[in-house]
Design a protein around this motif. Structure first.
Motif, PDB file in Angstrom:
ATOM      1  N   ALA A 212       5.528   2.994 -13.169  1.00 49.57           N
ATOM      2  CA  ALA A 212       6.420   3.911 -12.464  1.00 49.57           C
ATOM      3  C   ALA A 212       5.808   4.350 -11.138  1.00 49.57           C
ATOM      4  O   ALA A 212       4.658   4.786 -11.091  1.00 49.57           O
ATOM      5  N   THR A 213       6.571   4.211 -10.067  1.00 44.98           N
ATOM      6  CA  THR A 213       6.116   4.536  -8.718  1.00 44.98           C
ATOM      7  C   THR A 213       7.073   5.553  -8.103  1.00 44.98           C
ATOM      8  O   THR A 213       8.262   5.272  -7.948  1.00 44.98           O
ATOM      9  N   ARG A 214       6.556   6.711  -7.769  1.00 46.18           N
ATOM     10  CA  ARG A 214       7.391   7.740  -7.158  1.00 46.18           C
ATOM     11  C   ARG A 214       7.542   7.431  -5.675  1.00 46.18           C
ATOM     12  O   ARG A 214       6.563   7.154  -4.986  1.00 46.18           O
ATOM     13  N   SER A 215       8.770   7.454  -5.198  1.00 47.99           N
ATOM     14  CA  SER A 215       9.038   7.124  -3.803  1.00 47.99           C
ATOM     15  C   SER A 215      10.072   8.085  -3.241  1.00 47.99           C
ATOM     16  O   SER A 215      10.809   8.744  -3.978  1.00 47.99           O
ATOM     17  N   TYR A 216      10.124   8.135  -1.913  1.00 50.00           N
ATOM     18  CA  TYR A 216      11.042   9.044  -1.233  1.00 50.00           C
ATOM     19  C   TYR A 216      11.945   8.240  -0.310  1.00 50.00           C
ATOM     20  O   TYR A 216      11.471   7.435   0.488  1.00 50.00           O
ATOM     21  N   CYS A 217      13.240   8.462  -0.445  1.00 51.82           N
ATOM     22  CA  CYS A 217      14.217   7.790   0.410  1.00 51.82           C
ATOM     23  C   CYS A 217      14.729   8.789   1.446  1.00 51.82           C
ATOM     24  O   CYS A 217      15.407   9.763   1.094  1.00 51.82           O
ATOM     25  N   GLY A 218      14.385   8.554   2.705  1.00 44.39           N
ATOM     26  CA  GLY A 218      14.823   9.451   3.764  1.00 44.39           C
ATOM     27  C   GLY A 218      16.323   9.411   3.982  1.00 44.39           C
ATOM     28  O   GLY A 218      16.914  10.380   4.452  1.00 44.39           O
TER      29      GLY A 218
ATOM     30  N   GLU B 210       0.833  -1.201   0.000  1.00 47.49           N
ATOM     31  CA  GLU B 210       0.000   0.000   0.000  1.00 47.49           C
ATOM     32  C   GLU B 210       0.870   1.255   0.000  1.00 47.49           C
ATOM     33  O   GLU B 210       2.039   1.225   0.358  1.00 47.49           O
ATOM     34  N   ALA B 211       0.282   2.350  -0.436  1.00 49.99           N
ATOM     35  CA  ALA B 211       0.984   3.631  -0.410  1.00 49.99           C
ATOM     36  C   ALA B 211       1.377   3.964   1.024  1.00 49.99           C
ATOM     37  O   ALA B 211       0.691   3.618   1.981  1.00 49.99           O
ATOM     38  N   GLY B 212       2.502   4.626   1.159  1.00 51.93           N
ATOM     39  CA  GLY B 212       2.986   4.991   2.485  1.00 51.93           C
ATOM     40  C   GLY B 212       4.334   4.369   2.776  1.00 51.93           C
ATOM     41  O   GLY B 212       5.110   4.086   1.852  1.00 51.93           O
ATOM     42  N   SER B 213       4.604   4.136   4.026  1.00 52.85           N
ATOM     43  CA  SER B 213       5.917   3.640   4.439  1.00 52.85           C
ATOM     44  C   SER B 213       6.054   2.144   4.153  1.00 52.85           C
ATOM     45  O   SER B 213       5.211   1.350   4.549  1.00 52.85           O
ATOM     46  N   PHE B 214       7.118   1.772   3.437  1.00 48.16           N
ATOM     47  CA  PHE B 214       7.444   0.377   3.163  1.00 48.16           C
ATOM     48  C   PHE B 214       8.775   0.079   3.835  1.00 48.16           C
ATOM     49  O   PHE B 214       9.809   0.633   3.463  1.00 48.16           O
ATOM     50  N   GLN B 215       8.745  -0.752   4.866  1.00 42.52           N
ATOM     51  CA  GLN B 215       9.934  -1.025   5.660  1.00 42.52           C
ATOM     52  C   GLN B 215      10.334  -2.488   5.552  1.00 42.52           C
ATOM     53  O   GLN B 215       9.488  -3.380   5.619  1.00 42.52           O
TER      54      GLN B 215
ATOM     55  N   PHE C 168      12.753   9.256  -5.775  1.00 44.18           N
ATOM     56  CA  PHE C 168      13.166   8.389  -6.860  1.00 44.18           C
ATOM     57  C   PHE C 168      11.914   7.893  -7.573  1.00 44.18           C
ATOM     58  O   PHE C 168      10.836   7.856  -6.995  1.00 44.18           O
ATOM     59  N   VAL C 169      12.067   7.507  -8.826  1.00 47.94           N
ATOM     60  CA  VAL C 169      10.974   6.866  -9.557  1.00 47.94           C
ATOM     61  C   VAL C 169      11.394   5.430  -9.832  1.00 47.94           C
ATOM     62  O   VAL C 169      12.378   5.184 -10.527  1.00 47.94           O
TER      63      VAL C 169
ATOM     64  N   THR D  56       2.226   5.834  -4.148  1.00 51.60           N
ATOM     65  CA  THR D  56       1.081   5.060  -4.624  1.00 51.60           C
ATOM     66  C   THR D  56       1.290   3.585  -4.309  1.00 51.60           C
ATOM     67  O   THR D  56       2.408   3.142  -4.018  1.00 51.60           O
ATOM     68  N   GLN D  57       0.207   2.817  -4.375  1.00 50.39           N
ATOM     69  CA  GLN D  57       0.286   1.369  -4.204  1.00 50.39           C
ATOM     70  C   GLN D  57       1.165   0.771  -5.303  1.00 50.39           C
ATOM     71  O   GLN D  57       1.183   1.260  -6.431  1.00 50.39           O
ATOM     72  N   PHE D  58       1.894  -0.289  -4.980  1.00 46.06           N
ATOM     73  CA  PHE D  58       2.721  -0.921  -6.003  1.00 46.06           C
ATOM     74  C   PHE D  58       2.881  -2.408  -5.708  1.00 46.06           C
ATOM     75  O   PHE D  58       2.572  -2.883  -4.608  1.00 46.06           O
ATOM     76  N   LYS D  59       3.360  -3.133  -6.708  1.00 46.24           N
ATOM     77  CA  LYS D  59       3.616  -4.563  -6.563  1.00 46.24           C
ATOM     78  C   LYS D  59       5.098  -4.830  -6.802  1.00 46.24           C
ATOM     79  O   LYS D  59       5.753  -4.166  -7.608  1.00 46.24           O
TER      80      LYS D  59
END
Length: 269
Positions: A42-48, A21-26, A54-55, A76-79
């Motif tokens: 393409a999934t836009r993500s943020y690396c702290g 799901e969208a949000g934090s993936f740990q 990053f995409v 966004t949600q991704f697989k």
């Protein structure tokens, strides 16, 4: 929500299709190596860790070695496909190949490798239909994956004798996007995915400038354009381009291009 296989942890290699799901993936620390292959659009993500977006595109691969953790914020949600390999498999294959020094894998992000992707797809297809090919097939895939991962490690000195075009673009784009903020060699090396010492050497080889000099010149150029084309004060321009104060900007502008902020301001009138 994670959808994953119930394959026993004892197997040398397992595969788990995940829907995140969208949000934090740990990814917490684990005692197995994990290879994640992005299979969504393409999934836009943020690396702290590096402080940037990053995409991730279909086929992008992340390698998280045993004992390491990872994760990012997805918009966004991704697989993704998560392959799990036992350290014993890597060590055994390394020994058989005479590559024992490569028993420890290195963390990698946004790797592209058609062979890894092909092997993962073959294992996934077999898993989807109930694994009719049996343990021998899975073991063969696991060994082939181990061989490929070890090849990447063995080829690292040759493969990274310079910054790739993609690595250089990422660093340059990051500098442009973060020109206002304090930048460190440590942060930029993480963006490139190389060590600090390698970034220092390879960046200069690629651009002809040290990292510090390149950033300085980009800041001065942006400041010059703002002074010529905006109504910002000199102090505001200094802040927007990452200088400590207007005197700091004036010092480096005079030294690098023989101009002063006040002089450039006067040319507009």
């Amino acid at each position: 929500m994670h959808e994953q296989s119930a394959a026993p942890e004892a197997k040398a290699v397992t595969i788990a299709p995940l829907q995140i799901e969208a949000g934090s993936f740990q990814l917490p620390q684990a005692n197995r190596h994990r290879v994640l292959i992005h299979v969504s659009a393409a999934t836009r993500s943020y690396c702290g860790q590096v402080g940037r977006h990053f995409v991730r595109r279909a086929g992008d691969i992340d390698l998280v070695p045993a004992g390491e953790e990872g994760g990012f914020e997805a918009e966004t949600q991704f697989k993704t496909l998560e392959l799990s390999l036992s350290p014993a498999l890597i060590e055994n294959v390394a020994t058989e190949l005479g590559s024992g020094s490569f028993g420890r894998l290195e963390t990698r992000h946004l790797l592209r490798d058609e062979r890894i992707e092909h092997l993962a797809r073959a294992l996934e297809n077999d898993f989807r239909v109930g694994s009719p090919s049996g343990a021998l097939f899975a073991d063969s895939i696991g060994i082939a994956l181990a061989v490929r991962l070890l090849e990447l490690e063995e080829k690292e000195p040759e493969r990274t004798s310079r910054l790739s075009d993609l690595q250089l673009k990422r660093v340059l784009d990051f500098i442009e996007a973060q020109i206002q903020t304090p930048l460190s060699l440590d942060t930029l090396s993480k963006v490139a995915g190389v060590s600090n010492s390698h970034l220092r050497t390879w960046f200069k080889a690629a651009t002809g400038l040290t990292v510090h000099r390149y950033v300085l010149r980009r800041r001065i150029e942006k400041a010059r354009l703002l002074l010529l084309a905006s109504d910002f004060s000199i102090s505001e321009v200094a802040h927007l381009t990452g200088f400590a104060h207007k005197s700091h900007l004036a010092h480096w502008m005079r030294r690098e291009i023989g101009e002063t902020p006040r002089g450039l301001k006067r040319t507009r009138s």
